[in-house]
Motif scaffolding. Structure first.
Motif, PDB file in Angstrom:
ATOM      1  N   LYS A 125      69.722  47.824  60.007  1.00 55.58           N
ATOM      2  CA  LYS A 125      69.881  46.227  59.567  1.00 55.58           C
ATOM      3  C   LYS A 125      71.407  45.885  59.818  1.00 55.58           C
ATOM      4  CE  LYS A 125      68.761  43.283  55.876  1.00 55.58           C
ATOM      5  NZ  LYS A 125      70.227  42.450  55.904  1.00 55.58           N
ATOM      6  N   GLU A 126      72.074  46.552  59.399  1.00 53.98           N
ATOM      7  CA  GLU A 126      73.664  46.403  59.521  1.00 53.98           C
ATOM      8  C   GLU A 126      74.034  46.372  60.966  1.00 53.98           C
ATOM      9  OE1 GLU A 126      77.998  47.732  58.079  1.00 53.98           O
ATOM     10  OE2 GLU A 126      76.364  48.824  57.223  1.00 53.98           O
ATOM     11  N   ALA A 127      73.713  47.221  61.868  1.00 55.41           N
ATOM     12  CA  ALA A 127      73.882  47.194  63.336  1.00 55.41           C
ATOM     13  C   ALA A 127      73.379  45.949  64.121  1.00 55.41           C
ATOM     14  CB  ALA A 127      73.290  48.462  63.995  1.00 55.41           C
ATOM     15  N   TYR A 128      71.994  45.706  63.697  1.00 51.97           N
ATOM     16  CA  TYR A 128      71.542  44.596  64.326  1.00 51.97           C
ATOM     17  C   TYR A 128      72.180  43.074  63.785  1.00 51.97           C
ATOM     18  CZ  TYR A 128      68.036  40.734  65.084  1.00 51.97           C
ATOM     19  OH  TYR A 128      67.638  39.782  65.610  1.00 51.97           O
ATOM     20  N   GLU A 129      72.700  43.197  62.484  1.00 51.03           N
ATOM     21  CA  GLU A 129      73.647  42.006  62.353  1.00 51.03           C
ATOM     22  C   GLU A 129      74.911  42.035  62.822  1.00 51.03           C
ATOM     23  OE1 GLU A 129      73.882  42.557  57.905  1.00 51.03           O
ATOM     24  OE2 GLU A 129      71.926  41.571  57.821  1.00 51.03           O
ATOM     25  N   HIS A 130      75.501  43.212  63.264  1.00 51.79           N
ATOM     26  CA  HIS A 130      76.821  43.110  63.735  1.00 51.79           C
ATOM     27  C   HIS A 130      76.637  42.600  65.312  1.00 51.79           C
ATOM     28  CE1 HIS A 130      78.725  46.770  61.707  1.00 51.79           C
ATOM     29  NE2 HIS A 130      78.650  45.667  60.680  1.00 51.79           N
ATOM     30  N   ILE A 131      75.564  43.086  65.916  1.00 47.26           N
ATOM     31  CA  ILE A 131      75.275  42.500  67.156  1.00 47.26           C
ATOM     32  C   ILE A 131      75.003  40.969  67.225  1.00 47.26           C
ATOM     33  CG2 ILE A 131      73.942  42.562  69.273  1.00 47.26           C
ATOM     34  CD1 ILE A 131      73.502  45.607  68.389  1.00 47.26           C
ATOM     35  N   LEU A 132      74.253  40.612  66.135  1.00 47.70           N
ATOM     36  CA  LEU A 132      73.905  39.180  66.143  1.00 47.70           C
ATOM     37  C   LEU A 132      75.201  38.270  66.158  1.00 47.70           C
ATOM     38  CD1 LEU A 132      71.870  36.857  66.156  1.00 47.70           C
ATOM     39  CD2 LEU A 132      71.517  37.428  63.598  1.00 47.70           C
ATOM     40  N   TYR A 133      75.933  38.758  65.219  1.00 42.83           N
ATOM     41  CA  TYR A 133      77.310  38.034  64.788  1.00 42.83           C
ATOM     42  C   TYR A 133      78.082  38.016  65.900  1.00 42.83           C
ATOM     43  CZ  TYR A 133      75.926  38.531  59.908  1.00 42.83           C
ATOM     44  OH  TYR A 133      75.158  38.726  58.512  1.00 42.83           O
ATOM     45  N   ARG A 134      78.192  38.966  66.802  1.00 45.37           N
ATOM     46  CA  ARG A 134      79.142  39.271  67.921  1.00 45.37           C
ATOM     47  C   ARG A 134      78.726  38.221  69.012  1.00 45.37           C
ATOM     48  NH1 ARG A 134      79.296  44.405  68.316  1.00 45.37           N
ATOM     49  NH2 ARG A 134      77.851  44.713  69.959  1.00 45.37           N
TER      50      ARG A 134
END
Length: 199
Positions: A125-134
């Motif tokens: 979940k955190e990895a997905y959010e990192h990419i989405l934010y980037r």
């Protein structure tokens, strides 16, 4: 011990050698520590060593909440391979943080009763959010025409070499390239724009 009887009490204990001593000389307490870690009552790395660390955490927390709100309106299809790659980098960074406390990744797995697959799942979940934010920041960068000059990159390199007492060649080798520094500066500029717009 008063703290042990209090289920809301959270421990902080760092230094891998200390855990090795506990395992060798106090096996019962060692098993108790492992249980507390699984319950989230025992932290294997320091939290808020000083005011600066706490301020940095609060700042990052604010930025994350800001990006989370903005990203609600972003629709993007993120490939699974990209998420897996991000998780790989996150695990590597996590391992480096543990090493700074004298703890290996295998020790962490043993303490928490977990393994690589479980850690991988926990970070999805955190990895997905990192990419989405980037991706969100990159899109804002394009729309706002955010630019970083060569001088800004050179100034940042000079600042980092002085801060970490490194030669420029060694610094760039550790970071990757000047493009990575430029990208980081671009993202920081976009974040500052967002903070100003949401005051």
């Amino acid at each position: 011990v008063k703290s042990i009887s209090n289920p809301d009490y959270v421990f902080n204990f760092e230094g891998g050698i200390k855990y090795q001593w506990m395992k060798e000389y106090y096996p019962h307490q060692y098993e108790l520590i492992k249980r507390y870690i699984r319950e989230g009552r025992w932290h294997t790395e320091p939290r808020y060593n000083n005011l600066l660390t706490k301020q940095k955490y609060e700042k990052n927390k604010y930025i994350d909440s800001l990006l989370a709100e903005i990203s609600k309106n972003v629709e993007v299809d993120i490939p699974e391979e990209m998420v897996d790659d991000e998780i790989h980098h996150m695990i590597h960074r996590f391992e480096d943080q543990l090493k700074m406390q004298g703890i290996s990744l295998d020790m962490y797995y043993q303490f928490t009763g977990s393994d690589e697959n479980m850690l991988h799942s926990q970070m999805e979940k955190e990895a997905y959010e990192h990419i989405l934010y980037r991706l969100t920041l990159e899109e804002i960068m394009k729309l706002e025409k955010v630019e970083v000059t060569d001088k800004e990159v050179e100034d940042e390199i000079k600042s980092l070499t002085e801060k970490y007492s490194m030669k420029e060649e060694d610094l760039l080798k550790a970071i990757g390239s000047k493009d990575m520094i430029k990208y980081d500066l671009e993202m920081r500029k976009v974040i500052e724009l967002l903070k100003e717009a949401n005051k």
